[in-house]
Design a protein around this motif. Structure first.
Motif, PDB file in Angstrom:
ATOM      1  N   PRO A 174       0.794  -1.236   0.000  1.00  0.00           N
ATOM      2  CA  PRO A 174       0.000   0.000   0.000  1.00  0.00           C
ATOM      3  C   PRO A 174       0.822   1.279   0.000  1.00  0.00           C
ATOM      4  O   PRO A 174       0.317   2.328  -0.412  1.00  0.00           O
ATOM      5  N   SER A 175       2.070   1.237   0.422  1.00  0.00           N
ATOM      6  CA  SER A 175       2.884   2.452   0.444  1.00  0.00           C
ATOM      7  C   SER A 175       3.800   2.575  -0.770  1.00  0.00           C
ATOM      8  O   SER A 175       4.569   3.533  -0.879  1.00  0.00           O
ATOM      9  N   ALA A 176       3.743   1.633  -1.680  1.00  0.00           N
ATOM     10  CA  ALA A 176       4.610   1.674  -2.865  1.00  0.00           C
ATOM     11  C   ALA A 176       4.168   2.780  -3.812  1.00  0.00           C
ATOM     12  O   ALA A 176       2.999   3.155  -3.876  1.00  0.00           O
ATOM     13  N   ASN A 177       5.134   3.294  -4.587  1.00  0.00           N
ATOM     14  CA  ASN A 177       4.804   4.324  -5.588  1.00  0.00           C
ATOM     15  C   ASN A 177       5.682   4.224  -6.829  1.00  0.00           C
ATOM     16  O   ASN A 177       5.761   5.163  -7.608  1.00  0.00           O
ATOM     17  N   GLU A 178       6.354   3.079  -6.977  1.00  0.00           N
ATOM     18  CA  GLU A 178       7.232   2.902  -8.134  1.00  0.00           C
ATOM     19  C   GLU A 178       7.083   1.484  -8.659  1.00  0.00           C
ATOM     20  O   GLU A 178       7.026   0.522  -7.890  1.00  0.00           O
ATOM     21  N   LEU A 179       7.030   1.349  -9.978  1.00  0.00           N
ATOM     22  CA  LEU A 179       6.794   0.048 -10.616  1.00  0.00           C
ATOM     23  C   LEU A 179       7.725  -0.133 -11.796  1.00  0.00           C
ATOM     24  O   LEU A 179       7.867   0.759 -12.643  1.00  0.00           O
ATOM     25  N   THR A 180       8.372  -1.304 -11.841  1.00  0.00           N
ATOM     26  CA  THR A 180       9.142  -1.716 -13.006  1.00  0.00           C
ATOM     27  C   THR A 180       8.478  -2.944 -13.603  1.00  0.00           C
ATOM     28  O   THR A 180       8.330  -3.963 -12.920  1.00  0.00           O
ATOM     29  N   VAL A 181       8.054  -2.848 -14.841  1.00  0.00           N
ATOM     30  CA  VAL A 181       7.410  -3.966 -15.524  1.00  0.00           C
ATOM     31  C   VAL A 181       8.392  -4.574 -16.509  1.00  0.00           C
ATOM     32  O   VAL A 181       8.956  -3.857 -17.340  1.00  0.00           O
ATOM     33  N   LEU A 182       8.610  -5.882 -16.410  1.00  0.00           N
ATOM     34  CA  LEU A 182       9.381  -6.589 -17.423  1.00  0.00           C
ATOM     35  C   LEU A 182       8.397  -7.327 -18.315  1.00  0.00           C
ATOM     36  O   LEU A 182       7.660  -8.194 -17.846  1.00  0.00           O
ATOM     37  N   ALA A 183       8.378  -6.936 -19.587  1.00  0.00           N
ATOM     38  CA  ALA A 183       7.364  -7.441 -20.514  1.00  0.00           C
ATOM     39  C   ALA A 183       7.986  -8.257 -21.631  1.00  0.00           C
ATOM     40  O   ALA A 183       9.035  -7.905 -22.175  1.00  0.00           O
ATOM     41  N   GLY A 184       7.309  -9.354 -21.967  1.00  0.00           N
ATOM     42  CA  GLY A 184       7.712 -10.176 -23.096  1.00  0.00           C
ATOM     43  C   GLY A 184       6.989  -9.740 -24.354  1.00  0.00           C
ATOM     44  O   GLY A 184       6.788  -8.545 -24.585  1.00  0.00           O
ATOM     45  N   HIS A 185       6.528 -10.719 -25.142  1.00  0.00           N
ATOM     46  CA  HIS A 185       5.852 -10.331 -26.389  1.00  0.00           C
ATOM     47  C   HIS A 185       4.562 -11.118 -26.618  1.00  0.00           C
ATOM     48  O   HIS A 185       4.073 -11.216 -27.739  1.00  0.00           O
ATOM     49  N   GLY A 186       3.974 -11.666 -25.529  1.00  0.00           N
ATOM     50  CA  GLY A 186       2.695 -12.357 -25.659  1.00  0.00           C
ATOM     51  C   GLY A 186       1.594 -11.618 -24.921  1.00  0.00           C
ATOM     52  O   GLY A 186       1.752 -10.457 -24.525  1.00  0.00           O
ATOM     53  N   ASN A 187       0.460 -12.291 -24.717  1.00  0.00           N
ATOM     54  CA  ASN A 187      -0.647 -11.659 -23.999  1.00  0.00           C
ATOM     55  C   ASN A 187      -0.276 -11.340 -22.555  1.00  0.00           C
ATOM     56  O   ASN A 187      -0.822 -10.408 -21.961  1.00  0.00           O
ATOM     57  N   ASN A 188       0.642 -12.124 -21.984  1.00  0.00           N
ATOM     58  CA  ASN A 188       1.135 -11.835 -20.650  1.00  0.00           C
ATOM     59  C   ASN A 188       1.746 -10.430 -20.612  1.00  0.00           C
ATOM     60  O   ASN A 188       1.538  -9.668 -19.660  1.00  0.00           O
ATOM     61  N   ALA A 189       2.448 -10.075 -21.672  1.00  0.00           N
ATOM     62  CA  ALA A 189       3.030  -8.738 -21.767  1.00  0.00           C
ATOM     63  C   ALA A 189       1.937  -7.683 -21.899  1.00  0.00           C
ATOM     64  O   ALA A 189       2.037  -6.588 -21.327  1.00  0.00           O
ATOM     65  N   GLY A 190       0.879  -8.008 -22.648  1.00  0.00           N
ATOM     66  CA  GLY A 190      -0.232  -7.067 -22.772  1.00  0.00           C
ATOM     67  C   GLY A 190      -0.825  -6.720 -21.423  1.00  0.00           C
ATOM     68  O   GLY A 190      -1.106  -5.543 -21.120  1.00  0.00           O
ATOM     69  N   ASP A 191      -1.004  -7.723 -20.560  1.00  0.00           N
ATOM     70  CA  ASP A 191      -1.462  -7.472 -19.196  1.00  0.00           C
ATOM     71  C   ASP A 191      -0.509  -6.514 -18.489  1.00  0.00           C
ATOM     72  O   ASP A 191      -0.918  -5.588 -17.779  1.00  0.00           O
ATOM     73  N   GLY A 220      -2.348  -8.384 -31.900  1.00  0.00           N
ATOM     74  CA  GLY A 220      -3.706  -8.359 -31.378  1.00  0.00           C
ATOM     75  C   GLY A 220      -3.873  -7.481 -30.159  1.00  0.00           C
ATOM     76  O   GLY A 220      -3.449  -6.319 -30.126  1.00  0.00           O
ATOM     77  N   ASP A 221      -4.486  -8.041 -29.118  1.00  0.00           N
ATOM     78  CA  ASP A 221      -4.796  -7.276 -27.915  1.00  0.00           C
ATOM     79  C   ASP A 221      -3.538  -6.797 -27.201  1.00  0.00           C
ATOM     80  O   ASP A 221      -3.523  -5.705 -26.625  1.00  0.00           O
ATOM     81  N   ALA A 222      -2.483  -7.592 -27.224  1.00  0.00           N
ATOM     82  CA  ALA A 222      -1.235  -7.177 -26.582  1.00  0.00           C
ATOM     83  C   ALA A 222      -0.656  -5.959 -27.276  1.00  0.00           C
ATOM     84  O   ALA A 222      -0.146  -5.038 -26.623  1.00  0.00           O
ATOM     85  N   ALA A 223      -0.734  -5.925 -28.615  1.00  0.00           N
ATOM     86  CA  ALA A 223      -0.255  -4.754 -29.358  1.00  0.00           C
ATOM     87  C   ALA A 223      -1.098  -3.523 -29.021  1.00  0.00           C
ATOM     88  O   ALA A 223      -0.576  -2.412 -28.883  1.00  0.00           O
ATOM     89  N   SER A 224      -2.396  -3.711 -28.863  1.00  0.00           N
ATOM     90  CA  SER A 224      -3.278  -2.602 -28.484  1.00  0.00           C
ATOM     91  C   SER A 224      -2.926  -2.070 -27.096  1.00  0.00           C
ATOM     92  O   SER A 224      -2.932  -0.858 -26.850  1.00  0.00           O
ATOM     93  N   ALA A 225      -2.608  -2.977 -26.169  1.00  0.00           N
ATOM     94  CA  ALA A 225      -2.233  -2.567 -24.816  1.00  0.00           C
ATOM     95  C   ALA A 225      -0.943  -1.762 -24.843  1.00  0.00           C
ATOM     96  O   ALA A 225      -0.810  -0.731 -24.162  1.00  0.00           O
ATOM     97  N   HIS A 226       0.016  -2.218 -25.627  1.00  0.00           N
ATOM     98  CA  HIS A 226       1.283  -1.496 -25.777  1.00  0.00           C
ATOM     99  C   HIS A 226       1.044  -0.111 -26.339  1.00  0.00           C
ATOM    100  O   HIS A 226       1.585   0.897 -25.821  1.00  0.00           O
ATOM    101  N   ALA A 227       0.234  -0.015 -27.371  1.00  0.00           N
ATOM    102  CA  ALA A 227      -0.053   1.285 -27.998  1.00  0.00           C
ATOM    103  C   ALA A 227      -0.751   2.233 -27.024  1.00  0.00           C
ATOM    104  O   ALA A 227      -0.443   3.431 -26.975  1.00  0.00           O
TER     105      ALA A 227
END
Length: 499
Positions: free
Chosen positions: A52-69, A97-104
């Motif tokens: 609850p006190s966090a305010n910084e996020l690092t996302v490591l993303a691949g190239h599938g739907n998991n990355a879209g999330d 598809g949806d992952a590309a839309s999420a990235h955009a």
């Protein structure tokens, strides 16, 4: 063990089945991008609740739907005012598809997306959105190095759907896997999140069905059932006129020279778990200790199998193997037991002698191997058993036409008809000698009270694991005998003796 809350569903599925359910949801009118947004919102809520006190996020993303999330979670964090960076390990140009839309969408709102480098700094909460449930072979580069960096960061880690590198079907680490503090999984609960290496990788497990209606699952068969307090098989209450003859007579056989304690642990457990009468056959030298430890049990000191024959005609269930040894004494007693037409529980050296081909398993048995014993029974390596524990448990049940309890993290109970149950509870303090002897005696007591083999095994495994979790809270130094009063208490809570 995974710190699972008991808000999880009982039904467990394989990855391909969950993908089929996902496809049905889309075909029924829910856009794939809407499902991705629901997943991202569930992930975001879990992050905020966990830190609850966090305010910084690092996302490591691949190239599938998991990355879209992952991109959508980054967007939600960005909107909430967090400092956010996405490190793209997979080339964003490969997104479809949806992952590309999420990235955009993330780019359009100003989320920083950078190419991941081996020297890239990880900051704040780390979100693993690298590899999803479709991973088949070993993790390859650059993902292996990225996972190593996550695990070495000492930062809080959350995994989207499954820790990257963990097999969704088997729970096996595919070379290397993310060690998460929390995993949020979607639509259907994956079998591999609750057994094998998952215990060291998943952390707290949170489930969200993404509003999938029950009819969506339709004819898709459940791969396994997760044991929980709500779905345990019942043990009948007792009438006021009950007497000991109604609740079976368990005979426990074992305890060669040097192993007398094992059979006493099994005997005391059988007694304390509700068997009407309990007898044990052991080396004559161990009888005084037995009478001192468990005076309620009838102790027979046997130097040969001939002394056992009369007793076999008077009992209703056998438990064979704790401390039995593989010398001539144990072999003779096991041979006599194998010829008795009684429900039986085989453990420890009874299983090693079975694997050697010395004896045949009788009907109506439950066998309780650990992975090493399972490997010997299947004539494969222990590593092969652990690589696919569900398959190994089912293969054993088919090979021996019996109910199998494959012990270990995420214990599995398999029936020859293909039923599979899983118990994910437990505690690392249970890594101590004698726990298997307690379990064998418990299964025997439940069989004696009229439960069928599969139900008795399921209830016994759940009681045993939860007693271990309860006693494990006191930390290291857990003794097998510590579980016996806890099992008795849990059994009464689950199935009261009186209405």
């Amino acid at each position: 063990m995974p710190q699972t809350k008991d808000e999880l569903p009982d039904a467990l599925y394989r990855a391909a089945q969950v993908r089929e359910i996902d496809a049905r949801l889309i075909a029924a009118g829910t856009p794939g991008f809407e499902l991705m947004q629901r997943a991202a919102r569930a992930m975001w809520r879990a992050l905020v609740r966990q830190w609850p006190s966090a305010n910084e996020l690092t996302v490591l993303a691949g190239h599938g739907n998991n990355a879209g999330d992952g991109y959508l979670v980054a967007l939600l964090a960005h909107r909430a005012g967090w400092s956010v960076r996405v490190l793209a390990v997979g080339d964003p140009q490969r997104l479809q598809g949806d992952a590309a839309s999420a990235h955009a969408e993330a780019l359009a709102e100003g989320v920083a997306v950078l190419d991941w480098q081996a020297q890239s700094e990880l900051r704040g909460v780390v979100l693993d959105a690298l590899l999803g449930t479709g991973l088949k072979g070993e993790v390859r580069e650059p993902y292996a190095t990225a996972i190593s960096a996550i695990n070495a960061s000492c930062l809080p880690v959350a995994a989207v759907d499954i820790p990257s590198g963990l097999c969704a079907d088997t729970g096996r680490e595919l070379g290397i896997a993310v060690r998460a503090d929390i995993t949020v999984t979607f639509i259907g609960l994956k079998l591999g999140l609750l057994t094998g290496d998952a215990a060291d990788r998943v952390g707290e497990l949170v489930f969200n069905d993404l509003q999938a209606a029950a009819e969506t699952f339709g004819d898709i068969p459940v791969s396994a059932r997760r044991l929980s307090a709500a779905n345990l098989p019942p043990l009948a209450t007792r009438s006021p006129t009950s007497h000991k003859g109604r609740f079976g007579h368990v005979l426990l056989i074992g305890g060669d020279h040097g192993f007398g304690g094992a059979i006493l642990l099994s005997t005391e457990t059988a007694l304390r778990s509700g068997a009407g009468m309990v007898s044990l056959t052991t080396r004559p030298e161990h009888v005084p200790a037995a009478l001192t430890r468990v005076p309620e049990a009838m102790a027979l000191g046997a130097s040969s199998a001939n002394q056992l024959m009369g007793l076999l005609e008077k009992v209703s269930v056998l438990v064979v193997g704790p401390g039995l040894g593989q010398a001539s004494w144990g072999r003779a007693l096991l041979s006599a037991a194998a010829n008795a037409a009684l429900p039986q529980v085989w453990d420890a050296d009874a299983l090693n002698l079975l694997a050697s081909g010395f004896v045949q398993l009788p009907k109506d048995c439950v066998i309780t191997p650990h992975p090493g014993e399972a490997a010997r029974l299947l004539q494969i390596s222990t590593a092969e058993v652990q690589a696919d524990r569900p398959a190994a448990a089912l293969a054993l049940s088919k090979k021996y036409s019996t109910v199998v309890v494959l012990k270990g993290a995420g214990s599995l109970i398999a029936h020859p008809d293909g039923r599979l149950a899983l118990c994910h509870q437990g505690h690392p303090a249970m890594a101590t000698a004698g726990l298997g002897d307690v379990l064998a005696g418990l299964v025997g007591a439940l069989l004696a009270q009229g439960m069928d083999a599969f139900d008795a095994a399921c209830l016994a495994v759940w009681l045993h694991a939860n007693a271990g979790a309860q006693q494990g809270k006191f930390g290291r130094g857990l003794a097998a005998s510590d579980l016996i009063p806890a099992i008795r208490q849990l059994l009464e809570e689950h199935a009261p003796c009186l209405k």
